[in-house]
Design a protein around this motif. Sequence first.
Motif, PDB file in Angstrom:
ATOM      1  N   ALA A 298      27.847  22.444 -59.583  1.00 49.47           N
ATOM      2  CA  ALA A 298      29.125  22.521 -59.197  1.00 49.47           C
ATOM      3  C   ALA A 298      29.350  22.034 -57.878  1.00 49.47           C
ATOM      4  CB  ALA A 298      29.468  24.177 -59.336  1.00 49.47           C
ATOM      5  N   VAL A 299      30.537  21.174 -57.852  1.00 53.18           N
ATOM      6  CA  VAL A 299      30.803  20.748 -56.457  1.00 53.18           C
ATOM      7  C   VAL A 299      32.224  21.463 -55.886  1.00 53.18           C
ATOM      8  CG1 VAL A 299      31.050  18.595 -55.152  1.00 53.18           C
ATOM      9  CG2 VAL A 299      29.826  18.630 -56.990  1.00 53.18           C
ATOM     10  N   PHE A 300      32.299  21.825 -54.635  1.00 61.42           N
ATOM     11  CA  PHE A 300      33.257  22.151 -54.043  1.00 61.42           C
ATOM     12  C   PHE A 300      33.588  21.433 -52.845  1.00 61.42           C
ATOM     13  CE2 PHE A 300      31.488  25.714 -56.277  1.00 61.42           C
ATOM     14  CZ  PHE A 300      32.303  26.277 -56.609  1.00 61.42           C
ATOM     15  N   ILE A 301      34.800  20.880 -52.720  1.00 50.89           N
ATOM     16  CA  ILE A 301      35.210  20.220 -51.513  1.00 50.89           C
ATOM     17  C   ILE A 301      36.046  20.994 -50.696  1.00 50.89           C
ATOM     18  CG2 ILE A 301      36.151  18.041 -50.477  1.00 50.89           C
ATOM     19  CD1 ILE A 301      35.056  16.757 -53.113  1.00 50.89           C
ATOM     20  N   ASP A 302      35.733  21.714 -49.709  1.00 51.63           N
ATOM     21  CA  ASP A 302      36.661  22.985 -48.998  1.00 51.63           C
ATOM     22  C   ASP A 302      37.312  22.263 -47.719  1.00 51.63           C
ATOM     23  OD1 ASP A 302      35.381  24.663 -50.634  1.00 51.63           O
ATOM     24  OD2 ASP A 302      33.625  25.172 -49.125  1.00 51.63           O
ATOM     25  N   GLY A 303      38.418  22.632 -47.715  1.00 52.94           N
ATOM     26  CA  GLY A 303      39.331  22.491 -46.700  1.00 52.94           C
ATOM     27  C   GLY A 303      39.128  23.170 -45.440  1.00 52.94           C
ATOM     28  N   CYS A 304      39.273  22.591 -44.399  1.00 52.30           N
ATOM     29  CA  CYS A 304      38.753  23.000 -43.085  1.00 52.30           C
ATOM     30  C   CYS A 304      39.385  24.235 -42.623  1.00 52.30           C
ATOM     31  CB  CYS A 304      38.903  21.992 -42.042  1.00 52.30           C
ATOM     32  SG  CYS A 304      37.400  20.681 -42.040  1.00 52.30           S
ATOM     33  N   PHE A 305      40.626  24.384 -42.824  1.00 56.38           N
ATOM     34  CA  PHE A 305      41.413  25.618 -42.377  1.00 56.38           C
ATOM     35  C   PHE A 305      41.348  26.600 -43.331  1.00 56.38           C
ATOM     36  CE2 PHE A 305      45.208  28.258 -43.091  1.00 56.38           C
ATOM     37  CZ  PHE A 305      45.404  28.732 -41.750  1.00 56.38           C
ATOM     38  N   TRP A 306      41.561  26.376 -44.840  1.00 52.52           N
ATOM     39  CA  TRP A 306      41.298  27.487 -45.750  1.00 52.52           C
ATOM     40  C   TRP A 306      39.961  28.134 -45.918  1.00 52.52           C
ATOM     41  CZ3 TRP A 306      45.883  28.785 -46.824  1.00 52.52           C
ATOM     42  CH2 TRP A 306      46.913  27.860 -46.802  1.00 52.52           C
ATOM     43  N   HIS A 307      39.046  27.272 -45.548  1.00 56.24           N
ATOM     44  CA  HIS A 307      37.315  27.843 -45.746  1.00 56.24           C
ATOM     45  C   HIS A 307      36.809  28.083 -44.330  1.00 56.24           C
ATOM     46  CE1 HIS A 307      37.877  27.513 -50.170  1.00 56.24           C
ATOM     47  NE2 HIS A 307      38.621  26.490 -49.913  1.00 56.24           N
ATOM     48  N   GLY A 308      37.623  27.881 -43.198  1.00 57.33           N
ATOM     49  CA  GLY A 308      36.902  28.367 -41.991  1.00 57.33           C
ATOM     50  C   GLY A 308      35.811  27.507 -41.379  1.00 57.33           C
TER      51      GLY A 308
ATOM     52  N   ALA B  89      43.510  35.389 -40.077  1.00 53.53           N
ATOM     53  CA  ALA B  89      42.110  35.574 -39.945  1.00 53.53           C
ATOM     54  C   ALA B  89      41.434  36.355 -41.054  1.00 53.53           C
ATOM     55  CB  ALA B  89      42.129  36.354 -38.406  1.00 53.53           C
ATOM     56  N   THR B  90      42.162  37.316 -41.696  1.00 51.48           N
ATOM     57  CA  THR B  90      41.865  38.358 -42.523  1.00 51.48           C
ATOM     58  C   THR B  90      41.646  37.291 -43.928  1.00 51.48           C
ATOM     59  OG1 THR B  90      42.702  40.223 -41.580  1.00 51.48           O
ATOM     60  CG2 THR B  90      42.112  40.285 -43.881  1.00 51.48           C
ATOM     61  N   LYS B  91      42.656  36.657 -43.944  1.00 49.79           N
ATOM     62  CA  LYS B  91      42.619  35.757 -45.238  1.00 49.79           C
ATOM     63  C   LYS B  91      41.475  34.713 -45.309  1.00 49.79           C
ATOM     64  CE  LYS B  91      44.374  33.164 -48.635  1.00 49.79           C
ATOM     65  NZ  LYS B  91      44.098  33.662 -49.950  1.00 49.79           N
ATOM     66  N   ILE B  92      41.192  33.948 -44.314  1.00 47.22           N
ATOM     67  CA  ILE B  92      40.232  33.090 -44.139  1.00 47.22           C
ATOM     68  C   ILE B  92      38.876  33.663 -44.353  1.00 47.22           C
ATOM     69  CG2 ILE B  92      39.302  31.367 -42.668  1.00 47.22           C
ATOM     70  CD1 ILE B  92      42.056  30.602 -42.107  1.00 47.22           C
ATOM     71  N   ALA B  93      38.556  34.907 -43.532  1.00 45.50           N
ATOM     72  CA  ALA B  93      37.412  35.772 -43.661  1.00 45.50           C
ATOM     73  C   ALA B  93      37.124  36.026 -44.982  1.00 45.50           C
ATOM     74  CB  ALA B  93      37.492  36.865 -42.688  1.00 45.50           C
ATOM     75  N   GLY B  94      38.194  36.384 -45.657  1.00 45.08           N
ATOM     76  CA  GLY B  94      37.782  36.675 -47.065  1.00 45.08           C
ATOM     77  C   GLY B  94      37.674  35.520 -48.162  1.00 45.08           C
ATOM     78  N   ASN B  95      38.135  34.488 -47.666  1.00 41.39           N
ATOM     79  CA  ASN B  95      37.821  33.013 -48.496  1.00 41.39           C
ATOM     80  C   ASN B  95      36.288  32.712 -48.176  1.00 41.39           C
ATOM     81  OD1 ASN B  95      40.556  32.964 -49.391  1.00 41.39           O
ATOM     82  ND2 ASN B  95      41.094  31.124 -47.897  1.00 41.39           N
ATOM     83  N   ILE B  96      35.951  32.887 -47.118  1.00 45.61           N
ATOM     84  CA  ILE B  96      34.249  32.611 -46.727  1.00 45.61           C
ATOM     85  C   ILE B  96      33.555  33.454 -47.314  1.00 45.61           C
ATOM     86  CG2 ILE B  96      32.649  32.544 -44.934  1.00 45.61           C
ATOM     87  CD1 ILE B  96      35.040  31.931 -42.831  1.00 45.61           C
ATOM     88  N   GLN B  97      33.814  34.941 -47.381  1.00 51.05           N
ATOM     89  CA  GLN B  97      32.959  35.736 -48.245  1.00 51.05           C
ATOM     90  C   GLN B  97      33.029  35.390 -49.722  1.00 51.05           C
ATOM     91  OE1 GLN B  97      30.934  38.085 -46.918  1.00 51.05           O
ATOM     92  NE2 GLN B  97      31.619  36.970 -45.184  1.00 51.05           N
ATOM     93  N   ARG B  98      34.253  35.174 -50.276  1.00 52.67           N
ATOM     94  CA  ARG B  98      34.278  34.861 -51.582  1.00 52.67           C
ATOM     95  C   ARG B  98      33.485  33.387 -52.027  1.00 52.67           C
ATOM     96  NH1 ARG B  98      39.626  33.264 -52.062  1.00 52.67           N
ATOM     97  NH2 ARG B  98      38.896  31.136 -52.061  1.00 52.67           N
ATOM     98  N   ASP B  99      33.752  32.539 -51.119  1.00 51.22           N
ATOM     99  CA  ASP B  99      32.982  31.295 -51.201  1.00 51.22           C
ATOM    100  C   ASP B  99      31.414  31.588 -51.298  1.00 51.22           C
ATOM    101  OD1 ASP B  99      34.836  29.892 -51.221  1.00 51.22           O
ATOM    102  OD2 ASP B  99      34.796  28.959 -49.161  1.00 51.22           O
ATOM    103  N   LEU B 100      30.929  32.508 -50.331  1.00 53.08           N
ATOM    104  CA  LEU B 100      29.480  33.048 -50.442  1.00 53.08           C
ATOM    105  C   LEU B 100      29.171  33.549 -51.507  1.00 53.08           C
ATOM    106  CD1 LEU B 100      29.174  34.335 -46.736  1.00 53.08           C
ATOM    107  CD2 LEU B 100      27.938  32.122 -47.652  1.00 53.08           C
ATOM    108  N   ALA B 101      29.663  34.665 -52.266  1.00 50.29           N
ATOM    109  CA  ALA B 101      29.504  35.234 -53.513  1.00 50.29           C
ATOM    110  C   ALA B 101      29.724  34.294 -54.562  1.00 50.29           C
ATOM    111  CB  ALA B 101      30.675  36.412 -53.684  1.00 50.29           C
TER     112      ALA B 101
END
Length: 154
Positions: free
Chosen positions: A67-77, A93-105
Amino acid sequence: MARHYESWASSAASRNVMRGNRRRDTLPELAVRRLVHGAGLRYRVDSRPVGVLNRRADLVFTRAKVAVFIDGCFWHGCPQHGTASKSNAEYWATKIAGNIQRDLATDRLLVEAGWLVIRAWEHDDPQLVATGIVEAVLARSPRTGRLGSAREGL
C-alpha cells in the motif's frame, strides 16, 4: 429542496483553497503513478487495501500486498515542509495532529494484516519513490519472473 450549509472555513479564500485540494490524482501522485505504470506494474488507485478498514491508499498492489501513500506536507505534518496555519491555528494544529495519529494507526493495522506500507511526501523525487515501489512490489510478488522486465523500465 436545496439545503444550504454554512462553511466553517475562516474566510472565503481559505474555503476556496480547501475546495481545490483533491483526495486523489494530485500532481505528485500522478507523477509516481506514471513512472510505476511505465515500469510495467499495475495497481488500484484510491482503494482500500483491507476492505473492512476505512482507509484508502493512493496505490494498492493487491497480490504483493503493498500500500502506497503519497502524503501532502501540510495535511500530514511534514517535519521539513509542514507549516502552521495563521488563521484558525488551534483547529488546524488539532486536525493535523489527528491526521498524523491516524496515519500511524493505519500503518500499524496494515502491517498487522501482512501489508507493506510505503509512505512518501509530496516533495519527494517521483523517480526515487517509483523505484522504491517497483523494487518492493517485485520483492513481494509471488510471480516475480512475470514482472522481471519492470526493473528495466525505470
